[in-house]
Design a protein around this motif. Structure first.
Motif, PDB file in Angstrom:
ATOM      1  N   GLY A 414      -2.535 -16.231  38.151  1.00 19.73           N
ATOM      2  CA  GLY A 414      -2.008 -17.390  37.446  1.00 19.73           C
ATOM      3  C   GLY A 414      -0.507 -17.493  37.416  1.00 19.73           C
ATOM      4  N   GLN A 415       0.184 -16.527  38.013  1.00 18.34           N
ATOM      5  CA  GLN A 415       1.646 -16.522  37.970  1.00 18.34           C
ATOM      6  C   GLN A 415       2.223 -17.403  39.073  1.00 18.34           C
ATOM      7  OE1 GLN A 415       3.435 -12.675  38.542  1.00 18.34           O
ATOM      8  NE2 GLN A 415       5.509 -13.399  38.047  1.00 18.34           N
ATOM      9  N   LEU A 416       3.254 -18.157  38.735  1.00 20.54           N
ATOM     10  CA  LEU A 416       3.989 -18.971  39.692  1.00 20.54           C
ATOM     11  C   LEU A 416       5.313 -18.268  39.987  1.00 20.54           C
ATOM     12  CD1 LEU A 416       4.281 -21.649  41.298  1.00 20.54           C
ATOM     13  CD2 LEU A 416       5.370 -22.609  39.262  1.00 20.54           C
ATOM     14  N   VAL A 417       5.493 -17.874  41.240  1.00 23.56           N
ATOM     15  CA  VAL A 417       6.688 -17.150  41.654  1.00 23.56           C
ATOM     16  C   VAL A 417       7.582 -18.085  42.459  1.00 23.56           C
ATOM     17  CG1 VAL A 417       7.581 -15.181  42.953  1.00 23.56           C
ATOM     18  CG2 VAL A 417       5.433 -14.973  41.692  1.00 23.56           C
ATOM     19  N   THR A 418       8.865 -18.123  42.110  1.00 25.37           N
ATOM     20  CA  THR A 418       9.843 -18.946  42.831  1.00 25.37           C
ATOM     21  C   THR A 418      10.813 -18.031  43.576  1.00 25.37           C
ATOM     22  OG1 THR A 418       9.687 -20.684  41.158  1.00 25.37           O
ATOM     23  CG2 THR A 418      11.603 -20.727  42.608  1.00 25.37           C
ATOM     24  N   VAL A 419      10.904 -18.247  44.885  1.00 28.21           N
ATOM     25  CA  VAL A 419      11.730 -17.376  45.724  1.00 28.21           C
ATOM     26  C   VAL A 419      12.574 -18.236  46.656  1.00 28.21           C
ATOM     27  CG1 VAL A 419      11.719 -15.531  47.451  1.00 28.21           C
ATOM     28  CG2 VAL A 419       9.957 -15.588  45.676  1.00 28.21           C
ATOM     29  N   PRO A 420      13.901 -17.974  46.746  1.00 31.93           N
ATOM     30  CA  PRO A 420      14.709 -18.662  47.768  1.00 31.93           C
ATOM     31  C   PRO A 420      14.454 -18.014  49.125  1.00 31.93           C
ATOM     32  CG  PRO A 420      16.074 -17.166  46.485  1.00 31.93           C
ATOM     33  CD  PRO A 420      14.721 -17.127  45.864  1.00 31.93           C
ATOM     34  N   ILE A 421      14.302 -18.822  50.168  1.00 33.50           N
ATOM     35  CA  ILE A 421      14.081 -18.284  51.509  1.00 33.50           C
ATOM     36  C   ILE A 421      15.048 -18.960  52.485  1.00 33.50           C
ATOM     37  CG2 ILE A 421      11.646 -17.775  51.078  1.00 33.50           C
ATOM     38  CD1 ILE A 421      10.937 -20.222  52.779  1.00 33.50           C
ATOM     39  N   LYS A 422      15.405 -18.206  53.512  1.00 38.10           N
ATOM     40  CA  LYS A 422      16.243 -18.725  54.586  1.00 38.10           C
ATOM     41  C   LYS A 422      15.433 -18.650  55.876  1.00 38.10           C
ATOM     42  CE  LYS A 422      20.334 -16.732  52.354  1.00 38.10           C
ATOM     43  NZ  LYS A 422      21.438 -15.745  52.511  1.00 38.10           N
ATOM     44  N   ILE A 423      15.400 -19.740  56.606  1.00 42.66           N
ATOM     45  CA  ILE A 423      14.698 -19.762  57.887  1.00 42.66           C
ATOM     46  C   ILE A 423      15.752 -19.955  58.975  1.00 42.66           C
ATOM     47  CG2 ILE A 423      12.942 -20.898  59.279  1.00 42.66           C
ATOM     48  CD1 ILE A 423      11.538 -21.737  56.757  1.00 42.66           C
ATOM     49  N   GLN A 424      15.877 -18.963  59.830  1.00 45.28           N
ATOM     50  CA  GLN A 424      16.917 -18.952  60.860  1.00 45.28           C
ATOM     51  C   GLN A 424      16.320 -19.234  62.230  1.00 45.28           C
ATOM     52  OE1 GLN A 424      18.708 -15.084  60.451  1.00 45.28           O
ATOM     53  NE2 GLN A 424      19.829 -15.644  58.568  1.00 45.28           N
ATOM     54  N   ALA A 425      17.122 -19.929  63.080  1.00 37.42           N
ATOM     55  CA  ALA A 425      16.680 -20.288  64.424  1.00 37.42           C
ATOM     56  C   ALA A 425      17.862 -20.235  65.385  1.00 37.42           C
ATOM     57  CB  ALA A 425      16.056 -21.681  64.425  1.00 37.42           C
ATOM     58  N   ASP A 426      17.573 -20.040  66.651  1.00 37.31           N
ATOM     59  CA  ASP A 426      18.596 -20.044  67.688  1.00 37.31           C
ATOM     60  C   ASP A 426      19.024 -21.490  67.968  1.00 37.31           C
ATOM     61  OD1 ASP A 426      19.826 -20.005  70.412  1.00 37.31           O
ATOM     62  OD2 ASP A 426      19.339 -17.863  70.241  1.00 37.31           O
ATOM     63  N   LYS A 427      20.320 -21.703  68.160  1.00 33.49           N
ATOM     64  CA  LYS A 427      20.830 -23.061  68.390  1.00 33.49           C
ATOM     65  C   LYS A 427      20.195 -23.726  69.604  1.00 33.49           C
ATOM     66  CE  LYS A 427      25.457 -22.560  66.367  1.00 33.49           C
ATOM     67  NZ  LYS A 427      26.904 -22.617  66.661  1.00 33.49           N
ATOM     68  N   LYS A 428      19.897 -22.939  70.615  1.00 31.93           N
ATOM     69  CA  LYS A 428      19.380 -23.557  71.839  1.00 31.93           C
ATOM     70  C   LYS A 428      17.968 -24.104  71.659  1.00 31.93           C
ATOM     71  CE  LYS A 428      17.565 -19.336  74.005  1.00 31.93           C
ATOM     72  NZ  LYS A 428      17.613 -18.485  75.208  1.00 31.93           N
ATOM     73  N   TRP A 429      17.219 -23.558  70.660  1.00 32.15           N
ATOM     74  CA  TRP A 429      15.873 -24.087  70.395  1.00 32.15           C
ATOM     75  C   TRP A 429      15.901 -25.138  69.290  1.00 32.15           C
ATOM     76  CZ3 TRP A 429      13.377 -22.899  74.418  1.00 32.15           C
ATOM     77  CH2 TRP A 429      13.475 -21.641  75.008  1.00 32.15           C
ATOM     78  N   ALA A 430      16.762 -24.958  68.305  1.00 33.79           N
ATOM     79  CA  ALA A 430      16.891 -25.952  67.225  1.00 33.79           C
ATOM     80  C   ALA A 430      17.967 -26.949  67.606  1.00 33.79           C
ATOM     81  CB  ALA A 430      17.237 -25.250  65.918  1.00 33.79           C
ATOM     82  N   ASN A 431      17.732 -27.633  68.716  1.00 31.19           N
ATOM     83  CA  ASN A 431      18.767 -28.481  69.303  1.00 31.19           C
ATOM     84  C   ASN A 431      18.553 -29.971  69.027  1.00 31.19           C
ATOM     85  OD1 ASN A 431      16.537 -28.863  70.836  1.00 31.19           O
ATOM     86  ND2 ASN A 431      17.378 -28.021  72.739  1.00 31.19           N
ATOM     87  N   LYS A 432      17.638 -30.298  68.118  1.00 32.80           N
ATOM     88  CA  LYS A 432      17.443 -31.697  67.717  1.00 32.80           C
ATOM     89  C   LYS A 432      17.890 -31.868  66.269  1.00 32.80           C
ATOM     90  CE  LYS A 432      13.078 -32.121  68.472  1.00 32.80           C
ATOM     91  NZ  LYS A 432      11.731 -32.749  68.596  1.00 32.80           N
ATOM     92  N   LYS A 433      18.151 -33.089  65.917  1.00 30.91           N
ATOM     93  CA  LYS A 433      18.638 -33.337  64.558  1.00 30.91           C
ATOM     94  C   LYS A 433      17.595 -32.944  63.514  1.00 30.91           C
ATOM     95  CE  LYS A 433      20.998 -36.805  61.790  1.00 30.91           C
ATOM     96  NZ  LYS A 433      21.546 -38.175  61.748  1.00 30.91           N
ATOM     97  N   ILE A 434      16.331 -33.311  63.758  1.00 27.01           N
ATOM     98  CA  ILE A 434      15.261 -33.001  62.796  1.00 27.01           C
ATOM     99  C   ILE A 434      14.059 -32.433  63.551  1.00 27.01           C
ATOM    100  CG2 ILE A 434      13.678 -33.907  61.055  1.00 27.01           C
ATOM    101  CD1 ILE A 434      15.666 -36.080  60.433  1.00 27.01           C
ATOM    102  N   HIS A 435      13.564 -31.313  63.101  1.00 30.75           N
ATOM    103  CA  HIS A 435      12.349 -30.712  63.613  1.00 30.75           C
ATOM    104  C   HIS A 435      11.300 -30.686  62.487  1.00 30.75           C
ATOM    105  CE1 HIS A 435      14.397 -28.917  67.217  1.00 30.75           C
ATOM    106  NE2 HIS A 435      15.438 -28.985  66.392  1.00 30.75           N
ATOM    107  N   THR A 436      10.053 -30.519  62.866  1.00 32.10           N
ATOM    108  CA  THR A 436       8.976 -30.302  61.887  1.00 32.10           C
ATOM    109  C   THR A 436       8.429 -28.897  62.107  1.00 32.10           C
ATOM    110  OG1 THR A 436       8.360 -32.646  61.801  1.00 32.10           O
ATOM    111  CG2 THR A 436       6.735 -31.055  61.034  1.00 32.10           C
TER     112      THR A 436
END
Length: 462
Positions: A414-436
């Protein structure tokens, strides 16, 4: 010529209530009604006392915000299941009403069930219909006081036990029993115990048929679900008329089968005469069928003067119980039940939500790497402490970094846990303005139990 003075005539717009004294009757339908009463009340009064896996089998624990139903625990995030159950109940009511009228009212409605018990207690203390009517008309005496007191004592005791059981579905019933014994009930427990007891006492003891006639909305809109092929309780007027009794019947050339004994009226819990045709007050309890069949059998005539039939059958037309209306209701009902079952089986014990950081779309970590920051909320809907791993997919080489130097997430039931996360990617693959991309949370000890959510990932398109 003098004018005659006329006195105003007072007219009442409301008819004074007349107490209904239903007569006890036996028969195949009344056996089924009593069986339904015993089964339904048995479930209501016994379920809170049944233990399942060390806990109360049915417990709606509002302070902890969980509904425990045998081995299943539902949380506020599972509200969709409650909505589905209500929709299923509605279409079940539509289906059975279109098929066979007010079956719910006559055999399963709580008002009907508890009213039956209160009538049984009244018969136990005051006697049969004739004795009850005679007792009410008689002047007060020692016998009348004792009988009325005994009835009220049983009514109040049963109502209090009902209120206690109702609260026992929301507070562990064994703890509640201890609080009652020690006179340490909390304010809300006390309020609902006495409120539900009073509601049971008033509705089933005094109002009775008035709840069905004036308070229940179903009695008003039921006709919208009826048609000429709906099974309803009806009096066969062509066979029964002209109704005669005694000397007039013996002297008549062709009397109807109805001997005008009025037993069908005496056994009716709402006090109507079924021979007047279909009425919204009829709750389809079928008591009149059992009474009439008994009279017909004793009179040497065939049963069925009052019976379950359709309007088409009464005028000699063919009847079709399976028709477009009932077929559509049935298909919708089965679809909803199947969907509910599948959703329940596939229900995940993980509830999650991913929210993108509003301060910046992305950050440049180094010459080759960018990252998006999110807030991850994970709720444990299971029964034990669980560890989770987080991963992401949708762009090649995605890396998830949990905040606060964490490698896994831990959550109590029943516990709700809130955690900050960072998702990192290589520039050559994340080369569009918006990804899904898709963020997944999975149990460390059970890969099959996981939750996923699609989110936007902002890339480096310069």
């Amino acid at each position: 010529m003098s004018k005659q003075e006329t006195k105003p005539i007072e007219l009442s717009l409301y008819k004074a209530h007349e107490k209904v004294y239903p007569r006890e009757v036996k028969g195949r339908f009344q056996f089924k009604r009593k069986l339904a009463v015993w089964v339904l009340l048995g479930l209501f009064y016994l379920l809170p006392w049944i233990s399942w896996a060390g806990e109360q089998a049915i417990l709606f624990d509002l302070p902890q915000r969980r509904f425990h139903i045998f081995s299943l625990t539902l949380w506020p995030q599972d509200f969709i299941f409650l909505a589905l159950m209500l929709i299923i109940a509605a279409f079940a009511l539509f289906f059975f009403t279109a098929l066979a009228g007010r079956l719910w009212c006559g055999f399963a409605c709580p008002q009907t069930v508890w009213t039956e018990v209160f009538i049984w207690l009244e018969q136990l203390t005051e006697g049969n219909r004739h004795k009850r009517m005679k007792l009410d008309k008689a002047p007060w005496s020692t016998e009348k006081v004792l009988r009325k007191f005994s009835k009220q004592f049983l009514w109040i005791t049963f109502a209090l036990w009902t209120g206690f059981t109702f609260v026992g579905f929301f507070t562990p019933v064994k703890e509640l029993a201890a609080h009652v014994w020690q006179w340490t009930l909390g304010p809300w427990e006390s309020f609902w115990l006495f409120f539900y007891s009073l509601a049971t006492y008033g509705n089933a003891g005094y109002l009775r048929e008035q709840v069905c006639l004036y308070m229940c909305p179903y009695a008003r809109f039921q006709s919208a679900m009826f048609d000429q092929e709906t099974l309803i309780i009806s009096y066969d007027e062509q066979r029964g008329e002209p109704r005669m009794r005694g000397k007039h019947r013996r002297e008549a050339d062709a009397p109807g089968d109805c001997i005008d004994c009025t037993l069908c009226v005496q056994v009716c819990p709402t006090g109507i005469d079924i021979r007047d045709g279909l009425q919204y007050e009829c709750i389809a309890c079928a008591a009149c069928i059992d009474a009439c069949d008994d009279v017909m059998e004793k009179s040497g005539m065939p049963k069925g003067l009052i019976k379950y039939t359709t309007e088409n059958a009464l005028v000699g037309k063919p009847t079709h119980l399976v028709r477009p209306r009932t077929l559509i209701y049935f298909i919708i009902l089965m679809t909803l039940v199947s969907s509910f079952g599948i959703a329940l089986v596939k229900r995940s014990s993980i509830d999650m939500n991913v929210i993108h950081d509003r301060n910046s779309f992305y950050r440049v970590v180094n010459a080759n790497t960018i990252e998006n920051v999110y807030t991850l909320k994970v709720m444990n809907k299971g029964e034990s402490m669980t560890r989770y791993q987080v991963s992401a997919s949708g762009i090649e080489g995605l890396t998830v970094v949990l905040g606060l130097n964490q490698t896994i997430i831990e959550a109590e039931p029943g516990q709700l846990v809130t955690v900050p996360i960072k998702i990192q990617a290589d520039k050559k693959w994340a080369n569009k303005k918006i990804h899904t991309i898709e963020v997944s949370v999975v149990k460390t000890n059970d890969d099959s139990d996981q939750a996923t959510e699609k989110v936007k990932y902002f890339g480096y398109d310069k």
